[in-house]
Design a protein around this motif. Structure first.
Motif, PDB file in Angstrom:
ATOM      1  N   TYR A   1     -14.865  36.407 -31.975  1.00 57.90           N
ATOM      2  CA  TYR A   1     -15.359  35.730 -30.783  1.00 57.90           C
ATOM      3  C   TYR A   1     -16.864  35.904 -30.584  1.00 57.90           C
ATOM      4  O   TYR A   1     -17.471  35.221 -29.745  1.00 57.90           O
ATOM      5  CB  TYR A   1     -14.625  36.210 -29.529  1.00 57.90           C
ATOM      6  CG  TYR A   1     -14.991  37.595 -29.056  1.00 57.90           C
ATOM      7  CD1 TYR A   1     -15.979  37.809 -28.095  1.00 57.90           C
ATOM      8  CD2 TYR A   1     -14.339  38.715 -29.565  1.00 57.90           C
ATOM      9  CE1 TYR A   1     -16.320  39.080 -27.660  1.00 57.90           C
ATOM     10  CE2 TYR A   1     -14.665  39.994 -29.143  1.00 57.90           C
ATOM     11  CZ  TYR A   1     -15.656  40.168 -28.184  1.00 57.90           C
ATOM     12  OH  TYR A   1     -15.983  41.435 -27.767  1.00 57.90           O
TER      13      TYR A   1
ATOM     14  N   GLU B   1     -15.933  31.168 -37.379  1.00 54.09           N
ATOM     15  CA  GLU B   1     -14.719  30.354 -37.442  1.00 54.09           C
ATOM     16  C   GLU B   1     -13.493  31.155 -37.876  1.00 54.09           C
ATOM     17  O   GLU B   1     -12.372  30.643 -37.833  1.00 54.09           O
ATOM     18  CB  GLU B   1     -14.943  29.178 -38.399  1.00 54.09           C
ATOM     19  CG  GLU B   1     -15.940  28.159 -37.847  1.00 54.09           C
ATOM     20  CD  GLU B   1     -16.232  27.053 -38.839  1.00 54.09           C
ATOM     21  OE1 GLU B   1     -15.633  27.068 -39.941  1.00 54.09           O
ATOM     22  OE2 GLU B   1     -17.058  26.180 -38.523  1.00 54.09           O
ATOM     23  N   ILE B   2     -13.697  32.395 -38.294  1.00 59.31           N
ATOM     24  CA  ILE B   2     -12.562  33.236 -38.678  1.00 59.31           C
ATOM     25  C   ILE B   2     -11.717  33.532 -37.440  1.00 59.31           C
ATOM     26  O   ILE B   2     -12.240  33.810 -36.362  1.00 59.31           O
ATOM     27  CB  ILE B   2     -13.049  34.543 -39.332  1.00 59.31           C
ATOM     28  CG1 ILE B   2     -13.788  34.236 -40.633  1.00 59.31           C
ATOM     29  CG2 ILE B   2     -11.884  35.489 -39.605  1.00 59.31           C
ATOM     30  CD1 ILE B   2     -14.454  35.440 -41.264  1.00 59.31           C
ATOM     31  N   ASN B   3     -10.425  33.455 -37.608  1.00 58.92           N
ATOM     32  CA  ASN B   3      -9.499  33.680 -36.490  1.00 58.92           C
ATOM     33  C   ASN B   3      -9.752  35.040 -35.839  1.00 58.92           C
ATOM     34  O   ASN B   3      -9.901  36.044 -36.533  1.00 58.92           O
ATOM     35  CB  ASN B   3      -8.057  33.607 -36.994  1.00 58.92           C
ATOM     36  CG  ASN B   3      -7.065  33.460 -35.851  1.00 58.92           C
ATOM     37  OD1 ASN B   3      -7.405  32.942 -34.787  1.00 58.92           O
ATOM     38  ND2 ASN B   3      -5.842  33.906 -36.089  1.00 58.92           N
ATOM     39  N   HIS B   4      -9.821  35.074 -34.493  1.00 56.40           N
ATOM     40  CA  HIS B   4     -10.019  36.257 -33.644  1.00 56.40           C
ATOM     41  C   HIS B   4     -11.467  36.738 -33.578  1.00 56.40           C
ATOM     42  O   HIS B   4     -11.755  37.678 -32.841  1.00 56.40           O
ATOM     43  CB  HIS B   4      -9.116  37.430 -34.059  1.00 56.40           C
ATOM     44  CG  HIS B   4      -7.664  37.171 -33.820  1.00 56.40           C
ATOM     45  ND1 HIS B   4      -7.142  37.042 -32.547  1.00 56.40           N
ATOM     46  CD2 HIS B   4      -6.638  36.999 -34.684  1.00 56.40           C
ATOM     47  CE1 HIS B   4      -5.843  36.801 -32.643  1.00 56.40           C
ATOM     48  NE2 HIS B   4      -5.503  36.760 -33.929  1.00 56.40           N
TER      49      HIS B   4
ATOM     50  N   HIS C   1      -9.951  39.631 -43.639  1.00 53.95           N
ATOM     51  CA  HIS C   1     -10.295  38.219 -43.506  1.00 53.95           C
ATOM     52  C   HIS C   1     -11.802  38.007 -43.642  1.00 53.95           C
ATOM     53  O   HIS C   1     -12.253  37.036 -44.280  1.00 53.95           O
ATOM     54  CB  HIS C   1      -9.802  37.687 -42.157  1.00 53.95           C
ATOM     55  CG  HIS C   1      -8.324  37.723 -42.015  1.00 53.95           C
ATOM     56  ND1 HIS C   1      -7.681  37.854 -40.802  1.00 53.95           N
ATOM     57  CD2 HIS C   1      -7.331  37.663 -42.950  1.00 53.95           C
ATOM     58  CE1 HIS C   1      -6.384  37.864 -40.980  1.00 53.95           C
ATOM     59  NE2 HIS C   1      -6.139  37.761 -42.282  1.00 53.95           N
TER      60      HIS C   1
ATOM     61  N   GLY D   1      -5.723  40.593 -33.135  1.00 54.09           N
ATOM     62  CA  GLY D   1      -5.296  40.251 -34.482  1.00 54.09           C
ATOM     63  C   GLY D   1      -5.189  41.455 -35.390  1.00 54.09           C
ATOM     64  O   GLY D   1      -5.518  42.581 -35.024  1.00 54.09           O
TER      65      GLY D   1
ATOM     66  N   ASN E   1      -8.426  42.066 -39.649  1.00 51.69           N
ATOM     67  CA  ASN E   1      -9.667  41.326 -39.424  1.00 51.69           C
ATOM     68  C   ASN E   1     -10.687  41.606 -40.529  1.00 51.69           C
ATOM     69  O   ASN E   1     -11.379  40.687 -40.980  1.00 51.69           O
ATOM     70  CB  ASN E   1     -10.261  41.695 -38.066  1.00 51.69           C
ATOM     71  CG  ASN E   1      -9.374  41.263 -36.920  1.00 51.69           C
ATOM     72  OD1 ASN E   1      -8.950  40.120 -36.865  1.00 51.69           O
ATOM     73  ND2 ASN E   1      -9.081  42.173 -36.001  1.00 51.69           N
TER      74      ASN E   1
ATOM     75  N   CYS F   1     -14.138  41.187 -32.696  1.00 56.18           N
ATOM     76  CA  CYS F   1     -12.841  40.508 -32.744  1.00 56.18           C
ATOM     77  C   CYS F   1     -12.050  40.814 -31.477  1.00 56.18           C
ATOM     78  O   CYS F   1     -12.084  41.938 -30.965  1.00 56.18           O
ATOM     79  CB  CYS F   1     -12.051  40.968 -33.964  1.00 56.18           C
ATOM     80  SG  CYS F   1     -12.943  40.776 -35.532  1.00 56.18           S
TER      81      CYS F   1
END
Length: 313
Positions: free
Chosen positions: A255, A250-253, A277, A271, A274, A268
């Motif tokens: 995939y 669910e962390i942005n970027h 995060h 972004g 990373n 990722c």
């Protein structure tokens, strides 16, 4: 405005039913170091041979220095240097005589030729070996002799085909530094190699050929930006519960999450920060972890993505 040094337009070369070069186009501007890459059988060597008018071709146009290239365009050929993968020197001549012979194909004035030969020997670090025969040289020195023979006449365009194959790291470094220096002195360079790290460090622009076509064109950074995977983070993670893995996803970027033994690999698609995060998620949730490494994409990743990972003959 930079001058166009090489222009290939819609080049086609067939061998019977086999299309070795398929409507290939290329433009090289003055001062570039162009990396020409491709797997075995991609059409690189055929393209270079057509460029040098060593091969006839079925269709297309080739211009060098703004003039049409042909087998008898000696005024153009005199301004081109070629350093091929297979060492091409005369075994019965010593180092100085070899460089003098090849330089003499273009420079007839004896005094000027002597100056150019000595400058080429100095440039390649071969002056102390000038009386050696090729059979008495190491592999690295022999490669440097090959380069000296190809560049002694001070060409404006130089083609290097795998110049660092099977040489030691010191010789490889000397060759690459020499190529950079020639470029700074005004030479435009075409460089082919299977060593992607060399191309990435050396070339201002890269073209990837496959099946005779131009399939990618840009700087190393531009080509790497086309990849989905922009960063891979590997973390030692003892607890791989579905809840933890879903939280990482669910962390942005992020995939893709891949389990690899005691590790997880977090991929990722772009972004910034990373890794920060990911580590923040783990520490904020009191999740123990071990070693951490991060890896950015390389030109080799781009090459394999575009041309495939299957073995070529």
């Amino acid at each position: 405005m930079s001058q166009s040094i090489v222009k290939i337009d819609n080049l086609v070369k067939r061998y019977g039913d086999n299309v070795a070069v398929d409507h290939f186009s290329l433009n090289i501007e003055e001062g570039e170091i162009l990396g020409l890459l491709g797997p075995n059988g991609s059409g690189k060597t055929t393209t270079i041979n057509c460029l040098l008018s060593l091969l006839s071709f079925d269709k297309g146009e080739i211009e060098i220095f703004g003039q049409e290239m042909s087998p008898v365009a000696y005024n153009i050929k005199s301004q081109i240097g070629v350093v091929m993968q297979n060492v091409a020197v005369i075994n019965t001549l010593n180092v100085y005589e070899n460089v003098d012979f090849f330089c003499g194909l273009y420079i007839k004035d004896k005094a000027l030729r002597k100056q150019y030969v000595e400058e080429a020997l100095d440039f390649t670090g071969l002056m102390e070996y000038k009386k050696y025969k090729p059979k008495n040289l190491s592999g690295g020195l022999l490669r440097r002799l090959n380069i000296a023979c190809g560049i002694a006449h001070k060409p404006k365009l130089i083609i290097f085909d795998e110049p660092t194959v099977a040489v030691d790291p010191q010789s490889r470094n000397a060759i690459l530094e020499g190529i950079k220096k020639m470029n700074k002195q005004g030479a435009t360079i075409i460089y082919t190699s299977h060593y992607m790290e060399e191309v990435e460090a050396l070339c201002s622009r890269v073209i990837i050929m496959d099946h005779g076509k131009n399939v990618a064109n840009g700087t190393s950074a531009e080509l790497k930006s086309t990849l989905i995977n922009r960063e891979s983070i590997r973390i030692g993670l003892p607890n791989k519960s579905p809840e933890i893995l879903n939280g990482l996803k669910e962390i942005n970027h992020v995939y893709k999450i891949k389990e690899d033994g005691d590790d997880v690999i977090i991929k990722c698609d772009g972004g910034e920060h990373n890794l920060v995060h990911v580590l923040s998620y783990l520490t904020d949730n009191n999740i123990p972890f071990g070693h951490v490494t991060t890896e950015l994409p390389t030109l080799n990743d781009v090459f394999l993505e575009i041309t495939g990972k299957e073995l070529r003959d």
